[in-house]
Each structure stands twice: as structure tokens, then as C-alpha cells.
Design a protein around this motif. Structure first.
Motif, short mmCIF file in Angstrom:
data_model
loop_
_atom_site.label_atom_id
_atom_site.label_comp_id
_atom_site.label_asym_id
_atom_site.label_seq_id
_atom_site.Cartn_x
_atom_site.Cartn_y
_atom_site.Cartn_z
N ALA A 274 24.32 58.76 39.62
CA ALA A 274 24.30 57.67 40.58
C ALA A 274 24.66 58.20 41.96
CB ALA A 274 25.27 56.57 40.17
N GLY A 289 25.43 52.21 37.10
CA GLY A 289 24.86 52.99 36.00
C GLY A 289 23.95 54.12 36.41
N HIS A 290 23.21 54.63 35.44
CA HIS A 290 22.34 55.80 35.62
C HIS A 290 21.27 55.55 36.68
CE1 HIS A 290 19.58 59.05 34.84
NE2 HIS A 290 18.63 58.18 34.53
N GLY A 291 21.14 56.49 37.59
CA GLY A 291 20.07 56.44 38.57
C GLY A 291 20.19 55.33 39.59
N VAL A 292 21.37 54.74 39.75
CA VAL A 292 21.57 53.64 40.68
C VAL A 292 22.03 54.18 42.03
CG1 VAL A 292 23.05 51.64 41.20
CG2 VAL A 292 22.07 51.92 38.91
N HIS A 307 21.09 50.32 35.72
CA HIS A 307 20.39 51.59 35.90
C HIS A 307 19.12 51.39 36.71
CE1 HIS A 307 19.44 49.78 31.97
NE2 HIS A 307 18.23 50.30 32.05
N LEU A 308 18.76 52.46 37.44
CA LEU A 308 17.49 52.53 38.16
C LEU A 308 17.33 51.39 39.15
CD1 LEU A 308 15.24 53.50 35.12
CD2 LEU A 308 16.30 55.05 36.78
N ALA A 324 17.61 46.25 34.94
CA ALA A 324 17.07 47.56 35.32
C ALA A 324 15.97 47.42 36.36
CB ALA A 324 16.56 48.27 34.09
#
Length: 396
Positions: A274, A289-292, A307-308, A324
Motif C-alpha cells: 500500500a 489493504g493490498h494495492g491501496v 484492496h486496489l 475492491a
């Protein structure tokens, strides 16, 4: 200096963030707004602090529970600032007293000067004085009067909402009802000005936190004062730059980049992979979260951006959940300031970049796109793939 802090109001201009809490308890960095006010007063020399509560009073009491020197009085009905101080009258000694608003940030040095001034009113020079009470002073800085929101201001010196009154002012609080049906503290100030001894004391820095974008500004101010501290769990592959605080019980995972000033509060988690930048508050138990990517935003307790997703220049209330791929727009194509509806009226934020305001419990479907300046009311919902260009008060 005995000090009265006014914290009884609801804060309708901050809705929907105040649907379930009083405005003085919104988060500003590591404390609530009213805690900042009380702490500044205490540091400046307040001998005792009397806090006036009303709307959602227990929330204010809870916020200040670890400050045993604070006393509370209740304003049964919110009928104006003079009425609020009148509720505290019996708790005051027969001595001069200060009055501060519980939703205005002040710097310590300015409060110290005000406390030492004798009868006085905090004064600030602003770009748009027509939005405030304009102070009329003589060449020696003695206040002659105040004009509320004049169409043609005589100066740029305005009332910053901080006062020191003489002891006699306890008897001046029974003012007449104003045209808007309230009992105004400015009428008490006018009485004090008649004595010819009330001085305008210039404040170095102050901020009236009345609307959501001003909450962003408040966090930008207080987060800029952070000293780097990493008490929580930080992965060896995380890259934390500048003034970043990770509180105990928080976790920062691998591949995360945080560019301070930023505060990750206890129980929060960030990552993996992130990117957090700008003046950002990740509240207690919140999740990035992931990729934020989160930029210059406030995520209140329990908010989740799974995420994302991208969140920029935004305020997310408690327990918000972004599906997401939710993306926030924070810039108008014509480069004008972003507008937000406040109490039903489109209002310029004064910000070229501003994203969205989400009340508590908002949930977005996956791949939702939120336009700049959109307000999602408490518990509002969006559908998967939806583009939201207008405010939404309730679930779909």
C-alpha cells in the motif's frame, strides 16, 4: 485563569460525520478536537476548565475522562453561546474567566498572550472577513465593537472565538434573544467593550473546524507536529519516510510506503503493498489493504479500504467499507475549487483538490467511482460498478 469550553453543539455543518457523534469529538491526529482545545488551554495556564456539554454529552465526557481537572456542566437546550456560558455561571469563581469554543484549534502561545491580556478577545486577520464577526478597534487595539458578517467589512480583523471577560461579566450573560432566536456571546462582548478595556489580542494561528474540509485542515496542522515513532509492528520491507507514527498494536506489512506526516493508530493495519502519503490519519482499527493508495485523508476508527482502491483528500467515517477497486476523484477538470453541499447549499471548499465525505457505515460496491465533492450519508450504499456524481443520503 478559569476557562469555559463550549462543547454542547451538534455541528450540523459537519454532517453526516456528526450524525452519531458531537462535532467536538471528531478525530484530529491522536486526540479528539475538544481534547486539543482543553490541552491547549491547560498548557497556556488555565487554572481550571469547565466544559459545557449538551448534544451527545456522554461522548464528550468520555473523550475527556482521563483529564480529572475538567468539570462538566450541562446546557439543557442549545440556545446560543451566551446561554451556554450562563449554564456554567454557577461553576465559576468571582474572578475573570476565559471562554473558548470546543471546535476551534488555537496555538498555545496565542492563548498565553490572551490569558495575560486582561479583558480581551482573540483576533485574526483573514482573507474573507465578511464571513466572520469583524472587530472595530481604536489605534491602541482596544475593541470598540463587533459587526457580524458585514457586507462591506471595515477591516480584515475578525473575532477568533476566544475571550477573556472580567468577573463582572457573570452578571451580563442574561442577554436578549437575537434575531435568529439565540442568546449570543457577542452581546456580552459588546457590553465588555463599553468599559473601554477589552483589547484585541492577535492570534498566530487558529482554525474554526466547522465543515468536513476544515477537519482535513485540522489534521494537516496537527499531523505536521508529529515526531517519528514506530511502536507497532513494521515489516522489514516497509519504507517509512519522514514523520510517521505507528502506534503500539498497529501493523505495517511488506511493500508498504508511507510518506509522512502520517499516523497509524492502535489496532490499524496497512498493506501489503500500500501507499500512504500526505497528511493522513489511519484511525484505530482501520484497514488499508493490498494495492491501496491513500493520500491526505482521514480514515476514522474501523474504516476499511480493502484492496486496489484510491482515496484522496477525503474523510471516511467510522466503519466505512470500500469495495475492491473503489476510486475517489479529487480534482475538477476546470481546476475550480471543489464544492460540497453543506446543509443543502453548495459551498466552495477553497480547495482545488477535495474528494468525498462518507458518514459512518457507508459501503461501496466493487469498482465504484465517486466524484469530487460527493457526500455519502450515514449507512449509504453503492452498487457494483456505479459512478456516483450526486450526494446520497440513504441506501440504494
Amino acid at each position: 485563569m478559569q476557562t469555559v469550553v463550549l462543547a454542547a453543539g451538534e455541528g450540523t455543518r459537519m454532517r453526516p460525520l456528526t450524525d452519531r457523534r458531537p462535532k467536538p469529538t471528531v478525530p484530529v491526529a491522536d486526540r479528539t478536537l475538544v481534547e486539543h482545545v482543553v490541552d491547549a488551554a491547560t498548557a497556556a495556564g488555565a487554572s481550571r476548565v469547565v466544559v459545557v456539554v449538551g448534544y451527545a454529552a456522554d461522548a464528550v465526557r468520555t473523550a475527556l475522562a482521563d483529564r480529572p481537572a475538567v468539570e462538566f456542566v450541562r446546557q439543557p437546550r442549545q440556545r446560543g453561546t451566551a446561554d451556554a456560558v450562563r449554564a456554567a455561571r454557577d461553576a465559576l469563581d468571582d474572578a475573570p474567566f476565559a471562554v473558548l469554543n470546543g471546535d476551534v484549534l488555537y496555538d498555545r502561545a496565542s492563548l498565553e498572550r490572551l490569558y495575560e491580556s486582561g479583558p480581551g478577545v482573540g483576533a485574526a486577520r483573514v482573507e474573507h472577513p465578511e464571513r466572520y464577526g469583524v472587530l472595530q478597534t481604536d489605534d491602541d487595539g482596544v475593541v470598540q465593537g463587533i459587526v457580524e458578517k458585514p457586507a462591506d467589512p471595515s477591516s480584515d480583523l475578525v473575532n477568533a472565538g476566544a475571550y477573556v471577560f472580567p468577573a463582572a461579566a457573570r452578571k451580563w450573560l442574561d442577554v436578549d434573544e437575537s434575531d435568529r432566536g439565540e442568546y449570543e456571546l457577542t452581546d456580552v462582548l459588546a457590553r465588555a467593550c463599553e468599559a473601554g478595556t477589552t483589547r484585541a489580542v492577535t492570534v498566530d494561528r487558529w482554525l474554526d473546524v466547522g465543515r468536513p474540509w476544515e477537519l482535513l485542515a485540522a489534521n494537516e496542522w496537527r499531523l505536521s507536529e508529529l515526531d517519528r515513532r514506530l511502536a507497532g509492528e513494521v515489516h522489514a520491507d516497509a519504507d517509512l519516510r519522514g514523520p510517521v507514527v505507528v502506534e503500539g498494536g498497529a501493523a505495517v506489512d511488506a511493500g508498504v510506503v508511507i510518506e509522512g506526516p502520517a499516523l497509524v493508530r492502535a489496532g490499524a493495519s496497512v498493506g501489503p503493498n500500500a501507499y500512504v502519503r500526505g497528511a493522513t490519519l489511519v484511525g484505530e482499527g482501520a484497514t488499508v489493504g493490498h494495492g491501496v493508495e491513500v493520500k491526505n485523508s482521514v480514515l476514522m476508527a474501523g474504516a476499511t479500504v480493502g484492496h486496489l482502491s484510491y482515496v484522496g483528500d477525503s474523510v471516511l467515517g467510522r466503519d466505512v467499507n470500500f469495495g475492491a477497486g473503489t476510486t475517489v476523484a479529487n480534482l475538477r477538470h476546470d481546476d475550480d475549487d471543489v464544492t460540497v453541499r453543506v446543509n443543502g447549499e453548495p459551498t466552495a471548499t477553497g480547495r482545488r483538490k477535495f474528494g468525498v465525505v462518507c458518514g459512518d457505515g457507508v459501503k461501496t460496491g466493487i469498482e465504484t467511482a465517486l466524484n469530487a465533492g460527493v457526500v455519502l450519508g450515514t449507512d449509504a450504499r453503492t452498487a457494483p460498478g456505479e459512478t456516483v456524481t450526486r450526494d446520497r443520503d440513504r441506501s440504494i
